[in-house]
Design an enzyme around this catalytic site. Structure first.
Site, mmCIF file in Angstrom:
data_model
loop_
_atom_site.group_PDB
_atom_site.id
_atom_site.type_symbol
_atom_site.label_atom_id
_atom_site.label_comp_id
_atom_site.label_asym_id
_atom_site.label_seq_id
_atom_site.Cartn_x
_atom_site.Cartn_y
_atom_site.Cartn_z
ATOM 1 N N ASP A 52 0.837 -1.204 0.000
ATOM 2 C CA ASP A 52 0.000 0.000 0.000
ATOM 3 C C ASP A 52 0.873 1.255 0.000
ATOM 4 O O ASP A 52 0.360 2.380 -0.030
ATOM 5 C CB ASP A 52 -1.009 -0.006 1.158
ATOM 6 C CG ASP A 52 -0.356 -0.151 2.520
ATOM 7 O OD1 ASP A 52 0.885 -0.226 2.591
ATOM 8 O OD2 ASP A 52 -1.098 -0.194 3.521
ATOM 9 N N SER A 53 2.218 1.062 -0.030
ATOM 10 C CA SER A 53 3.127 2.174 -0.302
ATOM 11 C C SER A 53 2.865 2.743 -1.689
ATOM 12 O O SER A 53 3.363 3.823 -2.025
ATOM 13 C CB SER A 53 4.589 1.723 -0.168
ATOM 14 O OG SER A 53 4.811 0.538 -0.899
ATOM 15 N N ASP A 91 -1.004 -5.999 -0.056
ATOM 16 C CA ASP A 91 -1.493 -5.380 1.183
ATOM 17 C C ASP A 91 -3.007 -5.225 1.142
ATOM 18 O O ASP A 91 -3.558 -4.697 0.160
ATOM 19 C CB ASP A 91 -0.886 -3.982 1.346
ATOM 20 C CG ASP A 91 0.364 -3.988 2.203
ATOM 21 O OD1 ASP A 91 0.404 -4.756 3.184
ATOM 22 O OD2 ASP A 91 1.294 -3.226 1.888
ATOM 23 N N LYS A 121 -1.310 -9.384 2.721
ATOM 24 C CA LYS A 121 -0.515 -8.963 3.876
ATOM 25 C C LYS A 121 -1.370 -8.037 4.740
ATOM 26 O O LYS A 121 -2.137 -7.237 4.208
ATOM 27 C CB LYS A 121 0.776 -8.246 3.446
ATOM 28 C CG LYS A 121 1.599 -7.717 4.614
ATOM 29 C CD LYS A 121 3.018 -7.352 4.223
ATOM 30 C CE LYS A 121 3.193 -5.969 3.687
ATOM 31 N NZ LYS A 121 2.780 -4.872 4.604
ATOM 32 N N GLU A 123 -1.411 -5.662 8.565
ATOM 33 C CA GLU A 123 -0.628 -5.047 9.635
ATOM 34 C C GLU A 123 -1.287 -5.277 10.989
ATOM 35 O O GLU A 123 -2.491 -5.060 11.145
ATOM 36 C CB GLU A 123 -0.500 -3.533 9.386
ATOM 37 C CG GLU A 123 0.267 -3.208 8.104
ATOM 38 C CD GLU A 123 0.460 -1.711 7.890
ATOM 39 O OE1 GLU A 123 0.101 -0.918 8.784
ATOM 40 O OE2 GLU A 123 0.976 -1.358 6.813
ATOM 41 N N GLU A 190 9.196 -4.324 10.434
ATOM 42 C CA GLU A 190 9.611 -3.011 9.913
ATOM 43 C C GLU A 190 10.173 -2.124 11.008
ATOM 44 O O GLU A 190 9.547 -1.916 12.053
ATOM 45 C CB GLU A 190 8.416 -2.325 9.227
ATOM 46 C CG GLU A 190 8.788 -0.957 8.658
ATOM 47 C CD GLU A 190 7.797 -0.403 7.648
ATOM 48 O OE1 GLU A 190 6.854 -1.116 7.260
ATOM 49 O OE2 GLU A 190 7.988 0.760 7.234
HETATM 50 O O1 KIV Z 1 3.585 -1.120 1.617
HETATM 51 C C1 KIV Z 1 4.775 -1.487 1.630
HETATM 52 O O2 KIV Z 1 5.570 -1.200 0.725
HETATM 53 C C2 KIV Z 1 5.235 -2.287 2.763
HETATM 54 C C3 KIV Z 1 6.703 -2.562 2.873
HETATM 55 C C4 KIV Z 1 7.416 -1.362 3.316
HETATM 56 C C5 KIV Z 1 6.979 -3.729 3.711
HETATM 57 O O3 KIV Z 1 4.455 -2.670 3.576
#
Ligand code: KIV
Length: 272
Positions: A52-53, A91, A121, A123, A190
């Site tokens: 989600d980056s 994510d 993924k 969190e 992280e």
């Molecule tokens: O969203 C992302 O890129 C991440 C990584 C930094 C692990 O969660």
């Protein structure tokens, strides 16, 4: 029924576990679009994370919070179309799983069905246990994410190193064990102290993938725009920059603009 057998051996959760078991480090990078994912996959990455980056590096938001489930599915399906070998994790975005395990399951199923990705993924630890368990029981592999979890940035108030104090470190170890017991196949750690990441990696059997978590984890992940030097304003200590594509792209565009203005492009050979 005919089964199409690809000649390229695809990475699976079993292979990722085997890598940890034999001490081979796991490589993971983010990608969000077809062209970049093709290059990353051809270069031999083990896991592509559709992170989600994307909210930051693709859409220009300050945090990961604004990106939507539909937008994540768009990015993920573009990546999946490119990938021949890598394992693809996606994510689940903020607001699509926290506090409601039915919604969490619906979100995970939409990602898997509509993008063709291989896992999701999420969190958090104990607070998302019910959602993690429900998604796993539907047969969807889940990668956990502990330490600095950017979807909680307004709770933390800062992007600095997490779990430096004993209480938070103990909770992180407990959460890692809980995610393993639930059936997660790996956990991202992280921005936590290297010694804590080492302890977690030794105390759980599933792979740990670190970002800013030192060398003793089972694999490493970076955001591709950061490691290629496309994003220039983000330079944390843990980031190793492997290229300066920002400069390369700007130089190329500057030269193109110059050639167009000077009526030097296109020339006779470049015309029909
Ligand atoms: O969203 C992302 O890129 C991440 C990584 C930094 C692990 O969660």
């Amino acid at each position: 029924m005919s089964i199409h057998k690809s000649e390229i051996k695809k990475i699976t959760t079993h292979q990722l576990q085997a890598m940890k078991d034999r001490g081979e480090k796991i490589s993971m990078l983010t990608a969000y679009d077809y062209s970049m994912a093709s290059l990353v996959d051809e270069a031999g990455i083990d896991i592509i994370l559709v992170g989600d980056s994307a909210s930051n590096v693709m859409a220009g938001h300050e945090t990961t919070l604004p990106i939507t489930l539909d937008q994540m599915i768009y990015h993920a399906s573009s990546v999946v179309r490119a990938v021949k070998r890598a394992f693809v994790a996606v994510d689940i975005p903020f607001g699509s799983y926290q506090g409601n395990s039915s919604e969490a399951l619906r979100s995970a199923i939409r990602i898997m069905k509509e993008s063709g990705a291989h896992s999701v993924k999420m969190e958090g630890g104990a607070e998302i246990k019910e959602s993690v368990t429900r998604i796993l029981s539907a047969g969807v592999p889940v990668m956990g994410h502990l330490g600095l979890t950017p979807q909680s940035i307004y709770k933390f108030g800062t992007y600095s190193v997490r779990a430096k104090e004993e209480e938070e470190a103990d909770k992180l170890i407990e959460d890692a064990k809980l995610l393993e017991a639930c059936g997660c196949y790996a956990i991202v750690l992280e921005k936590i102290p290297a010694e804590l990441a080492k302890r977690v990696s030794e105390e759980i059997n599933i792979p740990t993938i670190g970002i800013g978590a030192g060398p003793h984890v089972d694999g490493q992940v970076l955001v591709i725009h950061d490691m290629l030097g496309i994003t220039t304003e983000f330079k944390p200590r843990f980031l190793r920059q492997y290229a300066d594509l920002g400069t390369t792209i700007k130089d190329a565009v500057t030269n193109y603009v110059k050639d167009v203005k000077a009526k030097d492009f296109p020339n006779d050979k470049e015309s029909y």
